[in-house]
Every structure is written in structure tokens, then in C-alpha cells.
Design an enzyme around this catalytic site. Structure first.
Site, short mmCIF file in Angstrom:
data_model
loop_
_atom_site.label_atom_id
_atom_site.label_comp_id
_atom_site.label_asym_id
_atom_site.label_seq_id
_atom_site.Cartn_x
_atom_site.Cartn_y
_atom_site.Cartn_z
CG HIS A 15 1.48 1.82 14.42
ND1 HIS A 15 1.26 1.14 15.59
CD2 HIS A 15 1.14 3.10 14.67
CE1 HIS A 15 0.80 1.98 16.51
NE2 HIS A 15 0.72 3.17 15.97
CE LYS B 284 -0.74 -13.45 16.12
NZ LYS B 284 -0.07 -12.34 16.80
NE ARG B 285 -7.74 -8.02 9.75
CZ ARG B 285 -8.38 -6.99 9.22
NH1 ARG B 285 -8.97 -6.10 9.99
NH2 ARG B 285 -8.48 -6.84 7.92
CE LYS C 34 -1.00 -9.49 12.24
NZ LYS C 34 -0.56 -9.10 13.60
CB THR D 133 -0.93 -5.28 21.69
OG1 THR D 133 -1.89 -5.41 20.64
CG2 THR D 133 -0.15 -3.99 21.53
CE LYS E 87 -4.87 -7.41 23.27
NZ LYS E 87 -5.52 -7.57 21.96
C1 LIG Z 1 -5.04 -7.35 20.75
C2 LIG Z 1 -5.87 -7.46 19.55
C3 LIG Z 1 -5.28 -7.43 18.28
C4 LIG Z 1 -3.78 -7.35 18.07
O1 LIG Z 1 -3.26 -8.66 18.07
P1 LIG Z 1 -1.80 -8.99 17.51
O2 LIG Z 1 -1.62 -10.42 17.88
O3 LIG Z 1 -0.86 -8.10 18.26
O4 LIG Z 1 -1.82 -8.75 16.06
C5 LIG Z 1 -6.09 -7.55 17.17
N1 LIG Z 1 -7.42 -7.69 17.28
C6 LIG Z 1 -8.02 -7.73 18.49
C7 LIG Z 1 -9.50 -7.91 18.56
C8 LIG Z 1 -7.28 -7.61 19.66
O5 LIG Z 1 -7.89 -7.65 20.86
#
Ligand SMILES: *Cc1c(COP(=O)(O)O)cnc(C)c1O
Length: 796
Positions: A353, A533-534, A539, A641, A645
């Protein structure tokens, strides 16, 4: 399932029965909590039949199963998800209304199951749902953390962490299985007995199972998520208690419970903490003991294990599975070492990952050998076997410089190793494991991530999913490629009007929530620009907030010009010990405070940062987004991911060529994607110049102005030098290339504004993002693992 299960009358009588007999409450004075529990139990009842039927069929047909080992499952809420998959969503709403309850309010009372940090844990949750949907017999194995990921709040703009306690309420979805418990050994010594190694552990704990059924789309199949809770093997010490030594009497219990007490709240750096190693072994050993027990109830020849068992390691966290499976086969079942090694490898798959070196697990041999002395021997034996058998041209060591390297261990012990996007899998080959790839050609494959469209479109975006069903009929939910049928409709102005109305409905709902949550009024006419995101340097939330400041400065310089109004929405948590990320959070909140209070700017620009981003917040934000920010430094995001979405929900991406953005761009077309920034190769080259960031700043007047304003304390009037360190790092230690990509990002944002102003063209672009997102269903990902890694056919 029988049709009568679906009648509102039956559901209503079941809710009332559970309220009375399970909860012991009179409808006259039941609380929202009581009603939610009663509804949850009534819905849960309807999962039992498909759950038992799936298990029975798997046994009867002696099917191979997947065992998905993951230290994290970021599940979120389950009630509405279950009603959606059982086609009871609208009936539930109706029944609860008849009982005087608002379904929506009840659903929001459920705490998020936050047994994960971010993308990796959410992927595991999407995979569980997709395996149930496509009929892949599977168990998920994880840890039942008492405290999931911390709750985030802001105090004077800074992150504060509070403990999370989802289990302080009854969890209606789990079943305790105290009969499924295994002794997990640690420490001690290895002795020789009759010429064989024999591990005499120094401590033990008990892993006790809790099962949660996972129901697939339309209830055709259900699997089990089995989470382990640590219990003491020695019971409470009554003798010590009676002597008055109360603390010592409780010691065994205290020791055991720390093991499943808390989730480590950091997903991008690795810390060599003994407790973490113990948690990893606790999960893995319990899972493998459970797998072997199940196998042995039907089969006797353990060499046929790979015919019946596929074990997937979600990152290296469960990579101790290789040596542990060998130990169980050799020490406890009398198999020879070479046979055990072949058997284990044919069962195991490893998903990588991350390429970030600071995230790759490496254990000091001292810690590893102390905690797992028998495994230290087995790892060394695997290592020498590997060198002997494949004679690498250079020294490749699982054990090197007094460290056990879990990536190499997982690679050597797996028959397939996969990356999570096309670009990432390429980099796994070229940069992470080039020598191992040369020794084992074909072992590294790609499995591009996906997300479940049931949760991330059907459930969370009812306006849009309703429109999709109206436009192309039902059935797209588990055949997401059917969204392609929307393509011809994007040229139909009536369809575009409906698509726009769906997005607007979501934005209005979010506007109300933002007012309530953040006390800021935003306009639904503005472009909703979302980065959630985190928080991590790679990022690049920093790039986003600095560009926001540049935009603010331009508005201030020319407030009467025609600007496209924007709402910049941020969300995300920082690891508690990650000082730089916490500084970025502070800056975003400081910038928000100044901009939101500026009357000259008004609705032209707002900056919103609601605290405590989690799955439920994502479900609100994603459907309301106009623009998806996926701006990581190229080569650093394995897949993402979140990006998928947003695409599904009709938000075009502004992004770099990183992770799965590359495939999103390919699917949606360059004309529907706002690409900017250096490529992976260009980024690597750029870093070779030690002066690269200064040169970028010298070349950009906009960036100079931004950095000066931040450094001078324009956004921190109470402490003018607050961001000196941060600005200094952009000038001199800009590893993630914020300065180098600034102008390119700024120009791409300008293109976004221009595109958004052309309403019909924008709606078309948004709709094409939805129409072309079918590839990113996690059903596609799971079918591909079933074929290429697990060799398991669908049971449906
Ligand atoms: C989808 C999701 C992530 C992953 O987000 P990235 O933009 O791919 O880092 C992290 N936290 C939550 C709560 C999510 O639903």
C-alpha cells in the site's frame, strides 16, 4: 429470503417486539436510542437467513474461502447500509414514521465503527461488502479495538484528540463467540526436545471472537467479519485479592486488555513499538489457528490447504502470517519445513500500500526475537532458504542490519504481490522491489482499488442514485459499467437539468449542516471545492491552502471583478505525533478565520474545516462536491479511493498524475479532468537540484506574495511568527514540491473557474464523470483478485 420478510406490517411488529422483549422498553417512553436498537435488531434478523444459507452452502460445496487479514476496518455506520442491501431502506423509513420516528435522525445516532485510519481500512470495508455482493466466500479478520480512531476537535485552530468509545453503546451487529477462542503465545524461549525446536512462551493471552455478518447487495450472499478481542488466559487472581493485593490480582486482565484496547492512530509512519508487533501477531495467530481448525474439520492432508484457503495480507501488518503458518504446520502438525514453506506460500497473497520509506515496517531483531523467539528462527531459515534457492546476484536479506524487513518477508512468502493502481504497481516493481521482481518475474501484479457503489452512491447520494435509476433502470448497483448508458443523456438538456438539481439538493443539505457545524453561512451557488483525507505532507493540503491565500489576495486586489464564488472545504485528521501536519491544520483554520470574517470577500470565498472527518462525514461531503482535490506529489499516493468516490458522485478532479488519478483521467478523458503538476519522473529529477524550491519561488510572484503574508503573520495576528518555520521549510526543505507545483496548480484552478462559469458544459463534465466511473467499483477489483490471486469462483 421469503417475500413476507419485506412487508411493512411484519417489520413494524418486529420493531415493536424487539423494543418490548429485547430492550425492555415501553413504546410510550422509548428514546431514539431504543428505537434505533429495535430497528437494528429487526433488520439484523433479516440478515440471518442469507448468512446461514451462505455458510451452509460453502460447507456443503466444500468451497475455497478467502481470509482477508487486516489490522484496520474503517466500517462507518451499518444500519442504513444493511437496509439498502436488503431493499428495506424505504420500508424502514415508512415504518419508523408510522411509529413516530424519523429514520434519518435514528440512523445518525449510530456511532461510526472507526477501526481504521484512512484509505487502507476503508478499502478493507469496501472489499468485505463487495465479496458478499459478488458471492466470494470470505472471512475478514481484524481486531475488535475498544477505542477506534480518536475523535478530533479544534481548540483555537489546533487539533485536539479525544478518545473514541463506540462500544460504550450496545453494538447490535456483533455476536460474541466465546467458544471460538485461541491461546496466543508471546516471549519465552525455544528449547530443544527430541531434536526438535519447542517454544515455551513467557506469556499468553486469549483471542476471543466477535462475528459481524456482512450482507451483500440484495441479500444474495453474506460473509463474516470476525474481530478478535483479547482476554486473560489466567483468570483473576483470587488468592492475591484475598491477601489484599488488589492491583496485582487484576494484572493478568490488565495485560491482556491492552492488546485490543486501541488502534494505532498513524497510517503513514512506522514506529517500532512492541505493543504494535504484539497486536499484529495477536490478529494473525488467532486468524491462522481459526483457519486451520476449520480446515481440519473436513480435511486431513494439510498440504492441500492452498486448495481451500486463500489468505490475503492487507499491507505488511499481518506479514508475520508467513512464519506463523510455517510454525503451526511444522511445530504443531509435524510437517517438514520445506513442505510447510511451499504450502504457506501457495496460500498467501500480499498487497503493498505504500512506497513511503518511513512507512515500511522493519523490526529490530532484538524486539522481534524477544517477542517472538521461535519466529525469529523461522525468519532466518526462510531467509537462508531464499538465498540458497534463488542465488540473487546481490545480497537480498529479509534480515539486514539487525532488522527484520516485513516487506521483503511478505514478498518472499507470497505467491502473488500486488500494488493498488497501475502506476503504483509499476513503481513497486521498479523502485521498491527491483531485485525481488527480477528473481520472481510475474509475481508482482496490479489490482487497482475500487469502492462499493452501494454505500458511496446508492445510499449516500439518493438524489443522484434516484435519477440514475429513472434514467437507465435498476440493476446498475452491482453492474456499475452500466453507468455508461448515461453517456448519451449528457447531451439532453432535460437530463442535465435533473443532474444539476440533484447536485444542488445535496449542496443545500450540506449548507445547512455547515451552518450548524461550523457556524458559517455558505452559498449553494458557489463552487464546492473539497479536499478530505488524512493530513499528510505528501497529500499537500499545504499547496491547497497556499493557493487559497493567493486567490484571496487577488480578490482583495480587485474586489469588483467577476469572480466565481468558491467554498473551500477541508477535512481530515493528523496523526497525534505528526507536528508538521498539525501545523498545516492550524494554518488552514487560521486562514479560514481571516477570510470568513472579511466582509469585502463575502460569498466570493469561504474556507470551511469541519472537525472529525470520518466515513459518515465523507458520506455528506462527497455527494455535494463540485470539485475533487487529488493533488499529492506524483509518485507518493499509492492509489487513493477518495478520488473514486468523488468521480462516481459527479465531481471532476483537479489532480496530479498520481495513484489511480492516472486511470481516472484515462477513463473520463483529459477534457473532463483538470491535470497539473510534475510527473513522477519529473518530480524525482527536480529533487536532484538542491535549489529547486527557491527557483520556483523566484519565478512566481503569486507564491512570493502568499509566503510573505503567511510569514508576516497576516493570518496569525496573535502570534506573528507562528508560521516562520513552515515558510522556511517551503523555501529550503520542500521535499513534496509544493513550490515547484504551485503555479501549475494555480493555473489549473483558474481553468476550473472558467469551466464552472459555463454552466451547461460543467454539468456535462460532471455527468460524464459519473457515467465513466464504472471501472472503480470494488466489485471489479474483487472479481480480479478472485481470478488472479485467489483462484476462487463466485458461489452465485
Ligand atoms: C475514502 C476515505 C479515505 C481515503 O481517502 P483518500 O483521499 O483516498 O486518502 C479516508 N478516510 C475516509 C473516512 C474515507 O471515507
Amino acid at each position: 429470503m421469503t417475500e413476507t420478510n419485506f412487508t411493512p406490517a411484519l417489520l413494524k411488529s418486529d420493531v415493536l417486539r424487539h423494543l418490548t422483549f429485547t430492550l425492555g422498553k415501553d413504546a410510550a417512553n422509548a428514546s431514539g436510542y431504543d428505537w434505533r436498537m429495535a430497528l437494528s435488531f429487526a433488520i439484523r434478523d433479516r440478515i440471518m437467513e442469507p448468512w446461514f444459507a451462505s455458510t451452509r452452502r460453502t460447507w456443503a460445496e466444500d468451497r475455497k474461502r478467502v481470509y482477508y487479514l487486516s489490522m484496520e476496518f474503517l466500517i462507518g455506520r451499518l444500519l442504513e447500509d444493511a437496509t439498502v442491501n436488503l431493499d428495506l431502506r424505504d420500508i424502514s423509513e415508512q415504518v419508523m414514521r408510522e411509529l413516530g420516528q424519523d429514520f434519518h435522525t435514528l440512523v445518525e445516532g449510530e456511532p461510526d465503527a472507526a477501526l481504521g485510519n484512512g484509505g487502507l481500512g476503508r478499502l478493507a470495508a469496501c472489499f468485505m461488502e463487495s465479496m458478499a455482493t459478488v458471492g466470494c466466500p470470505a472471512y475478514g479478520y481484524g481486531i475488535r479495538y475498544e477505542h477506534g480512531l480518536f475523535r478530533q476537535s479544534f481548540e483555537r485552530g489546533q487539533q485536539v484528540e479525544m478518545p473514541e468509545d463506540w462500544l460504550s453503546q450496545t453494538n447490535p451487529w456483533e455476536f460474541a463467540r466465546p467458544e471460538s477462542a485461541y491461546v496466543i503465545p508471546f516471549k519465552g524461549n525455544v528449547e530443544m526436545r527430541d531434536g526438535k525446536e519447542f517454544w515455551v512462551p513467557g506469556e499468553t493471552v486469549l483471542a476471543s471472537a466477535y462475528d459481524t455478518p456482512v450482507i451483500g447487495w440484495q441479500g444474495k450472499w453474506a460473509n463474516t467479519l470476525r474481530l478478535w478481542s483479547a482476554k486473560p488466559t489466567k483468570q483473576f487472581d483470587l488468592e492475591r485479592f484475598n491477601r489484599g493485593d488488589y492491583a496485582a490480582a487484576a494484572e493478568p486482565e490488565a495485560l491482556a486488555r491492552t492488546l485490543s484496547r486501541v488502534l494505532y492512530p498513524d497510517d503513514t509512519t512506522y514506529q517500532g513499538k512492541e505493543l504494535r508487533l504484539k497486536q499484529e501477531f495477536f490478529l494473525t495467530s488467532a486468524a491462522l489457528q481459526d483457519i486451520l481448525r476449520r480446515f481440519k474439520t473436513r480435511h486431513s492432508d494439510l498440504r492441500s490447504l492452498p486448495k481451500h484457503v486463500a489468505i490475503q495480507m492487507n499491507d505488511t501488518h499481518p506479514a508475520i502470517a508467513g512464519p506463523e503458518l510455517i510454525r503451526l504446520l511444522v511445530d504443531e502438525n509435524g510437517m517438514g519445513f520445506d513442505d510447510a514453506l511451499d504450502t504457506a506460500r501457495d496460500c498467501l497473497g500480499y498487497t503493498n500500500h505504500t512506497l513511503l520509506p518511513e512507512a515500511l515496517e522493519r523490526w529490530a531483531t532484538f524486539t522481534f526475537g524477544n517477542t517472538l523467539p521461535r519466529h525469529m528462527q523461522i525468519v532466518e531459515r526462510i531467509d537462508s532458504w531464499h538465498r540458497r534457492t534463488f542465488s540473487p546476484p546481490h545480497y537480498i536479506g529479509i534480515v539486514k542490519h539487525q532488522e527484520v524487513r516485513m516487506g521483503e518477508l511478505a514478498f518472499v512468502m507470497a505467491h502473488k504481490v500486488n500494488g493498488v493502481s497501475a502506476l503504483h504497481s509499476d513503481l513497486v516493481k521498479k523502485n521498491l522491489f527491483p531485485e525481488l521482481d527480477a528473481l520472481h518475474p510475474g509475481r508482482i501484479i496490479n489490482e487497482t482499488n475500487g469502492v462499493t457503489p452501494r454505500r458511496w452512491l446508492k445510499m449516500s447520494n439518493r438524489p443522484l442514485s434516484g435519477l440514475i435509476t429513472e434514467a437507465i433502470g435498476a440493476g446498475w448497483e452491482d453492474q456499475l459499467d452500466r453507468l455508461k448508458e448515461l453517456e448519451p443523456l449528457v447531451d439532453d438538456s432535460a437530463f442535465r437539468a435533473k443532474f444539476d438539481a440533484a447536485k444542488r439538493a445535496n449542496k443545500i443539505a450540506l449548507e445547512a449542516w455547515i451552518a450548524q457545524e461550523c457556524g458559517v453561512k455558505v452559498s449553494p451557488d458557489a463552487l464546492f471545492d473539497v479536499q478530505v483525507k488524512r493530513i499528510h505532507e505528501y497529500k499537500r493540503q499545504l499547496l491547497n491552502i497556499l493557493q487559497t491565500v493567493a486567490h484571496y489576495q487577488r480578490i482583495k486586489a480587485n474586489p469588483k471583478a467577476t469572480w466565481v464564488p468558491r467554498v473551500k472545504i477541508f477535512g481530515g485528521k493528523s496523526a497525534p505525533g505528526y507536528a508538521v501536519a498539525k501545523e498545516i491544520i492550524h494554518l488552514i483554520n487560521d486562514v479560514a478565520q481571516v477570510i470568513n470574517a472579511d466582509p469585502e470577500v463575502g460569498d466570493l470565498l469561504k474556507v470551511i474545516y469541519p472537525a472529525n472527518y470520518n466515513v459518515s462525514m465523507a458520506e455528506r461531503l462527497v455527494p455535494a462536491a463540485d470539485l475533487s482535490e487529488q493533488i499529492s506529489t506524483a509518485g507518493k499516493e499509492a492509489s487513493g479511493t477518495g478520488n473514486m468516490k468523488f468521480m462516481m458522485n459527479g465531481a471532476p478532479t483537479i489532480g496530479t498524475l498520481d495513484g489511480a488519478n492516472v486511470e481516472i483521467l484515462q477513463e473520463v478523458g483529459a477534457e473532463n479532468f483538470f491535470l497539473f503538476g510534475l510527473t513522477t519522473d519529473e518530480a524525482m529529477k527536480r529533487r536532484e537540484d538542491p535549489d529547486q524550491s527557491r527557483k520556483a519561488i523566484d519565478a512566481s510572484l503569486a507564491l512570493q506574495n502568499v509566503l510573505q503574508a503567511v510569514a508576516e503573520g497576516q493570518f496569525s495576528p496573535d502570534q506573528k511568527d507562528r508560521y516562520h518555520g513552515l515558510v522556511h521549510r517551503v523555501w529550503h526543505h520542500d521535499y513534496f514540491l509544493v513550490a515547484a507545483d504551485f503555479d501549475s496548480f494555480d493555473a489549473a484552478q483558474d481553468k476550473v473557474d472558467t469551466a464552472y462559469a459555463d454552466r451547461q458544459a460543467w454539468i456535462k463534465m460532471a455527468a460524464l464523470n459519473t457515467a465513466r466511473s464504472g471501472f472503480f467499483s470494488s466489485d471489479r477489483t474483487i472479481r480480479s483478485y478472485m481470478k488472479d490471486v485467489w483462484t476462487i469462483p463466485s458461489a452465485l
